[in-house]
Design a protein around this motif. Structure first.
Motif, mmCIF file in Angstrom:
data_model
loop_
_atom_site.group_PDB
_atom_site.id
_atom_site.type_symbol
_atom_site.label_atom_id
_atom_site.label_comp_id
_atom_site.label_asym_id
_atom_site.label_seq_id
_atom_site.Cartn_x
_atom_site.Cartn_y
_atom_site.Cartn_z
ATOM 1 N N ILE A 162 0.843 -1.205 0.000
ATOM 2 C CA ILE A 162 0.000 0.000 0.000
ATOM 3 C C ILE A 162 0.869 1.241 0.000
ATOM 4 O O ILE A 162 0.658 2.163 -0.793
ATOM 5 C CB ILE A 162 -0.957 -0.012 1.210
ATOM 6 N N HIS A 163 1.859 1.269 0.871
ATOM 7 C CA HIS A 163 2.757 2.425 0.969
ATOM 8 C C HIS A 163 3.506 2.647 -0.351
ATOM 9 O O HIS A 163 3.596 3.774 -0.849
ATOM 10 C CB HIS A 163 3.740 2.229 2.119
ATOM 11 N N THR A 164 4.021 1.563 -0.937
ATOM 12 C CA THR A 164 4.773 1.668 -2.188
ATOM 13 C C THR A 164 3.878 2.130 -3.325
ATOM 14 O O THR A 164 4.255 3.013 -4.101
ATOM 15 C CB THR A 164 5.426 0.312 -2.540
ATOM 16 N N LEU A 165 2.685 1.578 -3.432
ATOM 17 C CA LEU A 165 1.770 1.981 -4.496
ATOM 18 C C LEU A 165 1.417 3.456 -4.385
ATOM 19 O O LEU A 165 1.427 4.181 -5.388
ATOM 20 C CB LEU A 165 0.498 1.126 -4.466
ATOM 21 N N ARG A 166 1.114 3.915 -3.200
ATOM 22 C CA ARG A 166 0.786 5.341 -3.005
ATOM 23 C C ARG A 166 1.948 6.230 -3.405
ATOM 24 O O ARG A 166 1.771 7.262 -4.048
ATOM 25 C CB ARG A 166 0.398 5.599 -1.554
ATOM 26 N N ARG A 167 3.153 5.839 -3.020
ATOM 27 C CA ARG A 167 4.344 6.633 -3.344
ATOM 28 C C ARG A 167 4.579 6.684 -4.849
ATOM 29 O O ARG A 167 4.857 7.742 -5.426
ATOM 30 C CB ARG A 167 5.563 6.053 -2.629
ATOM 31 N N LEU A 168 4.443 5.551 -5.520
ATOM 32 C CA LEU A 168 4.660 5.500 -6.963
ATOM 33 C C LEU A 168 3.585 6.283 -7.710
ATOM 34 O O LEU A 168 3.874 6.999 -8.668
ATOM 35 C CB LEU A 168 4.688 4.050 -7.458
ATOM 36 N N ALA A 169 2.331 6.146 -7.271
ATOM 37 C CA ALA A 169 1.221 6.832 -7.937
ATOM 38 C C ALA A 169 1.318 8.344 -7.773
ATOM 39 O O ALA A 169 0.907 9.097 -8.661
ATOM 40 C CB ALA A 169 -0.109 6.329 -7.381
ATOM 41 N N ALA A 170 1.886 8.790 -6.676
ATOM 42 C CA ALA A 170 2.018 10.226 -6.436
ATOM 43 C C ALA A 170 3.250 10.806 -7.134
ATOM 44 O O ALA A 170 3.379 12.026 -7.256
ATOM 45 C CB ALA A 170 2.115 10.498 -4.934
ATOM 46 N N GLY A 171 4.116 9.946 -7.611
ATOM 47 C CA GLY A 171 5.367 10.386 -8.228
ATOM 48 C C GLY A 171 5.277 10.466 -9.730
ATOM 49 O O GLY A 171 4.239 10.790 -10.308
ATOM 50 N N GLU A 172 6.354 10.109 -10.372
ATOM 51 C CA GLU A 172 6.473 10.284 -11.820
ATOM 52 C C GLU A 172 6.251 8.991 -12.609
ATOM 53 O O GLU A 172 6.739 8.842 -13.719
ATOM 54 C CB GLU A 172 7.834 10.876 -12.143
ATOM 55 N N TYR A 173 5.472 8.073 -12.057
ATOM 56 C CA TYR A 173 5.220 6.803 -12.733
ATOM 57 C C TYR A 173 3.866 6.836 -13.441
ATOM 58 O O TYR A 173 2.830 7.046 -12.819
ATOM 59 C CB TYR A 173 5.278 5.637 -11.740
#
Length: 106
Positions: free
Chosen positions: A33-44
């Motif tokens: 969950i933490h990783t998905l949120r971080r990636l979705a909020a970034g440049e992916y």
């Protein structure tokens, strides 16, 4: 410029690094969950996620379904194909074009 990420069990995703994709091994649901949120909020712009991990993160993934970016696409892991990835892509295409492209308007 947007990037492509791959999330899931290490054994299922490590080969994607050779293709130049950013890999994010995940061992537990909370970490996912933490990783998905971080990636979705970034440049992916595209996040590939193994079907097994996607099953654990179903509610979290649903939050991104109506958004244009990122595209979250399920892929089979080393344990095999459950069919969920194909079903998800099919539903997305049906929603986009308004018809089942494989079997007409069923």
């Amino acid at each position: 410029m947007y990037k492509i990420a791959v999330m899931g069990a290490y054994d299922s995703i490590y080969g994607f690094a050779a293709l130049g994709l950013d890999t994010f091994p995940v061992k537990a649901q909370e970490e996912g969950i933490h990783t998905l949120r971080r990636l979705a909020a970034g440049e992916y712009a595209v996040i590939y996620i193994t079907e097994a991990l996607a099953a654990e993160l179903k509610e979290e993934i649903e939050k991104y379904r109506e958004q244009q970016l990122p595209a979250i696409i399920q892929i089979p892991g080393v344990s095999g194909n459950t069919g969920e990835g194909i079903t998800g892509v099919k539903k997305s295409v049906e929603q986009a074009v308004g018809s089942d492209i494989l079997f007409g308007n069923n």
